[in-house]
Scaffold this motif. Structure first.
Motif, PDB file in Angstrom:
ATOM      1  N   GLN A 248      -1.876   2.336 -17.025  1.00  0.00           N
ATOM      2  CA  GLN A 248      -2.600   2.685 -18.261  1.00  0.00           C
ATOM      3  C   GLN A 248      -1.584   3.329 -19.200  1.00  0.00           C
ATOM      4  O   GLN A 248      -1.318   4.521 -19.120  1.00  0.00           O
ATOM      5  CB  GLN A 248      -3.741   3.655 -17.918  1.00  0.00           C
TER       6      GLN A 248
ATOM      7  N   HIS B  81       0.536   3.517 -23.185  1.00  0.00           N
ATOM      8  CA  HIS B  81       0.385   3.377 -24.640  1.00  0.00           C
ATOM      9  C   HIS B  81       1.720   3.348 -25.404  1.00  0.00           C
ATOM     10  O   HIS B  81       1.737   3.642 -26.604  1.00  0.00           O
ATOM     11  CB  HIS B  81      -0.458   4.528 -25.186  1.00  0.00           C
TER      12      HIS B  81
ATOM     13  N   CYS C 119      -6.883   0.248 -24.096  1.00  0.00           N
ATOM     14  CA  CYS C 119      -7.884   0.885 -24.967  1.00  0.00           C
ATOM     15  C   CYS C 119      -8.231   0.007 -26.172  1.00  0.00           C
ATOM     16  O   CYS C 119      -8.495   0.514 -27.274  1.00  0.00           O
ATOM     17  CB  CYS C 119      -7.416   2.269 -25.408  1.00  0.00           C
TER      18      CYS C 119
ATOM     19  N   TYR D 175     -13.920   3.257 -30.093  1.00  0.00           N
ATOM     20  CA  TYR D 175     -13.201   3.203 -31.363  1.00  0.00           C
ATOM     21  C   TYR D 175     -13.914   2.389 -32.434  1.00  0.00           C
ATOM     22  O   TYR D 175     -14.796   1.574 -32.154  1.00  0.00           O
ATOM     23  CB  TYR D 175     -11.774   2.678 -31.146  1.00  0.00           C
TER      24      TYR D 175
ATOM     25  N   HIS E  11     -11.840   1.577 -21.899  1.00  0.00           N
ATOM     26  CA  HIS E  11     -12.022   2.951 -22.359  1.00  0.00           C
ATOM     27  C   HIS E  11     -13.517   3.077 -22.650  1.00  0.00           C
ATOM     28  O   HIS E  11     -14.047   2.397 -23.521  1.00  0.00           O
ATOM     29  CB  HIS E  11     -11.165   3.171 -23.617  1.00  0.00           C
TER      30      HIS E  11
ATOM     31  N   HIS F 243      -8.532   6.150 -17.889  1.00  0.00           N
ATOM     32  CA  HIS F 243      -8.499   7.634 -17.970  1.00  0.00           C
ATOM     33  C   HIS F 243      -9.878   8.258 -17.766  1.00  0.00           C
ATOM     34  O   HIS F 243     -10.394   8.958 -18.644  1.00  0.00           O
ATOM     35  CB  HIS F 243      -7.877   8.098 -19.294  1.00  0.00           C
TER      36      HIS F 243
HETATM   37 ZN   LIG Z   1      -8.259   5.146 -24.145  1.00  0.00          ZN
END
Ligand SMILES: [Zn+2]
Length: 518
Positions: free
Chosen positions: A61, A63, A92, A190, A218, A248
């Motif tokens: 995971q 970014h 995500c 999001y 996510h 997460h």
């Molecule tokens: Zn996330």
């Protein structure tokens, strides 16, 4: 003649088997021998007595793409220094490919400002080719972001996709998976996914089944609505019988912590019913979040321009302020870690900023978001340390950074997990003894490799890629905290990536990462 010979270490091979004292020989990019006593000559011999020799850790995971540090800090030192040798990006809901048009890339704006960025790719094959042509400290594989796909079609509009658009979406995803992308990711909290319905999500998820690839999610809610959110992903996993990894996993805010037992039992029941569900967790009780996600959904759906308009409007601003006041949220103690163009906010609590501005806490939240054009990240000390530890110990969990790779010289205040997640977990295992070492190592190595369905990494075995971490189980520990966020961990002695020494004595030796695709 071997290139590297690692002698006398305790090899914990990643499969969950207990450690054994063995030698490991490396030639070119591969492990060529694992045996009790290897006598051949080697260009470099490492004495690993009293050390653990394990597969390099796979950060499932990650970014580094959406924070752009993969490109401006390609050494990814904060990861190598944790024993991480592979990172999986595109999480995500946001990936850097495939890009249907200029709009698509904007999904990463919540984490990184795009000005001055030059994109010379659009499709997944072009993106992977571009990655291959560059040098990185770690191996890199990517997922396809659901927001990236939908944003290319919808821009900032709030509406459902048309049937023709759904077809485009499906084809674009399938092409990207065929080109080697490792799965699909969703960021349901999001702006560009918060409106997506279960039938829509089921439809796009169907494309994973023939490709035998997984979904990383996510959750829509990590707070009061977390049980519904977990039901949603269990539905997606069981509907198409595809593996799903929750990103997460955490339960935000003290007033939601009582949901812990229900969260765990939902996951365990699903698992025992044959649903392929797992999750990753970072071993910290402070989250690192995009500030706009604390606003009411109606204020941020549709993206940045909508957020800024809603904050600027008299009526809408008052409605948001009412909403914020009603939340059981400790806004005062959130620490601003990044605010685009407003470094004076960084490191301060929202309470301090409110005092400086002589406004209410809620008004300060909106002022900060508005000043930084909605690109604001905060540290939120909102998790239960005990629950984090239980999640780490769960048989369904993997450990991941959910972070980005840094060189250690940046001016930003980034979450300490970027530098310390894996060593912090290993220290937890040593001190709390909640897992056997071999089970702990498996969570960092073979478990993620199995989810990715890659067979040549994640286990120390003959013919596998020589991604190897050597560390001292007695001393390994994280050092970075919320003030000194970029301190290198201690106890990680050496890290090999594809057979080359990549990190030793806190120095970078090579950028030998490869592109992982399937
Ligand atoms: Zn996330």
């Amino acid at each position: 003649m071997y290139d590297i010979l690692i002698k006398n270490g305790t090899v914990i091979d990643g499969t969950g088997s207990p450690g054994k004292i063995l030698d490991v020989a490396v030639e070119k990019s591969k492990i060529v021998e694992v045996a009790a006593s290897i006598t051949g000559q080697a260009l470099q011999t490492i004495d690993a007595k009293n050390k653990f020799v394990t597969p390099g850790f796979i950060d499932i995971q990650n970014h580094s793409d959406s924070y752009w540090t993969l490109f401006d800090q390609p050494e990814q030192k904060s990861f190598l220094s944790q024993g991480i040798t592979s990172i999986i990006i595109g999480n995500c809901g946001a990936s850097l490919a495939p890009l249907l048009n200029q709009e698509s890339i904007k999904t990463i704006q919540k984490w990184h400002n795009l000005s001055g960025i030059n994109l010379n790719w659009a499709s997944m094959p072009e993106f992977l080719q571009m990655l291959k042509a560059k040098s990185f400290g770690v191996n890199v594989g990517t997922l396809v972001g659901h927001s990236t796909l939908t944003r290319g079609l919808l821009g900032d509009q709030i509406r459902k996709l048309t049937l023709d658009e759904v077809k485009i979406l499906d084809k674009t995803l399938r092409d990207a998976l065929d080109a080697g992308a490792l799965g699909l990711s969703m960021g349901l909290v999001y702006a560009h996914e918060v409106n997506s319905s279960l039938p829509e999500l089921r439809a796009i998820t169907a494309n994973l089944k023939p490709a035998n690839k997984y979904l990383s999610v996510h959750l829509r809610s990590e707070g009061s609505q977390i049980l519904d959110s977990i039901d949603e992903v269990i539905d997606l996993a069981s509907f198409h019988q595809i593996p799903i990894k929750i990103s997460h996993l955490k339960i935000r805010n003290k007033n939601n912590w009582h949901l812990f037992d229900q969260v765990v039992s939902k996951l365990e029941i699903a698992y025992h019913q044959g649903v392929k569900i797992s999750f990753d967790v970072y071993p910290y009780d402070t989250s690192w979040s995009v500030l706009y996600t604390y606003l009411p959904k109606w204020a941020y759906e549709g993206g940045r321009s909508h957020i800024l308009e809603a904050i600027a409007g008299d009526m809408s601003r008052r409605k948001i302020l009412d909403y914020l006041r009603d939340q059981n949220q400790d806004f005062k103690n959130l620490i601003v870690s990044d605010a685009w163009g407003n470094s004076n906010f960084v490191g301060k609590t929202i309470g301090q900023i409110a005092e400086n501005q002589n406004v209410s806490i809620e008004n300060a939240v909106l002022n900060i978001i508005s000043a930084a054009k909605a690109q604001v990240m905060v540290f939120d000390h909102n998790l239960s340390a005990e629950q984090v530890e239980l999640f780490c110990a769960s048989p369904l969990s993997m450990i991941a950074t959910d972070g980005a790779g840094y060189l250690g010289k940046s001016s930003v205040l980034a979450h300490p997990r970027n530098f310390g997640a894996m060593p912090r977990f290993l220290k937890m295992v040593r001190e709390k003894k909640m897992l056997k070492w071999e089970s702990a190592i498996k969570k960092l190595t073979m478990e993620p490799a199995s989810l990715l369905r890659i067979s040549d990494r994640g286990v120390i075995a003959k013919n596998n890629k020589a991604d190897i971490a050597i560390f001292d189980p007695q001393t390994v520990t994280d050092k970075a905290d919320y003030v000194n966020t970029e301190l290198l961990s201690e106890g990680i002695d050496a890290v090999l990536v594809n057979g080359k020494m990549a990190y030793k004595n806190k120095q970078i030796f090579s950028l030998n990462g490869q592109v992982i695709k399937r």
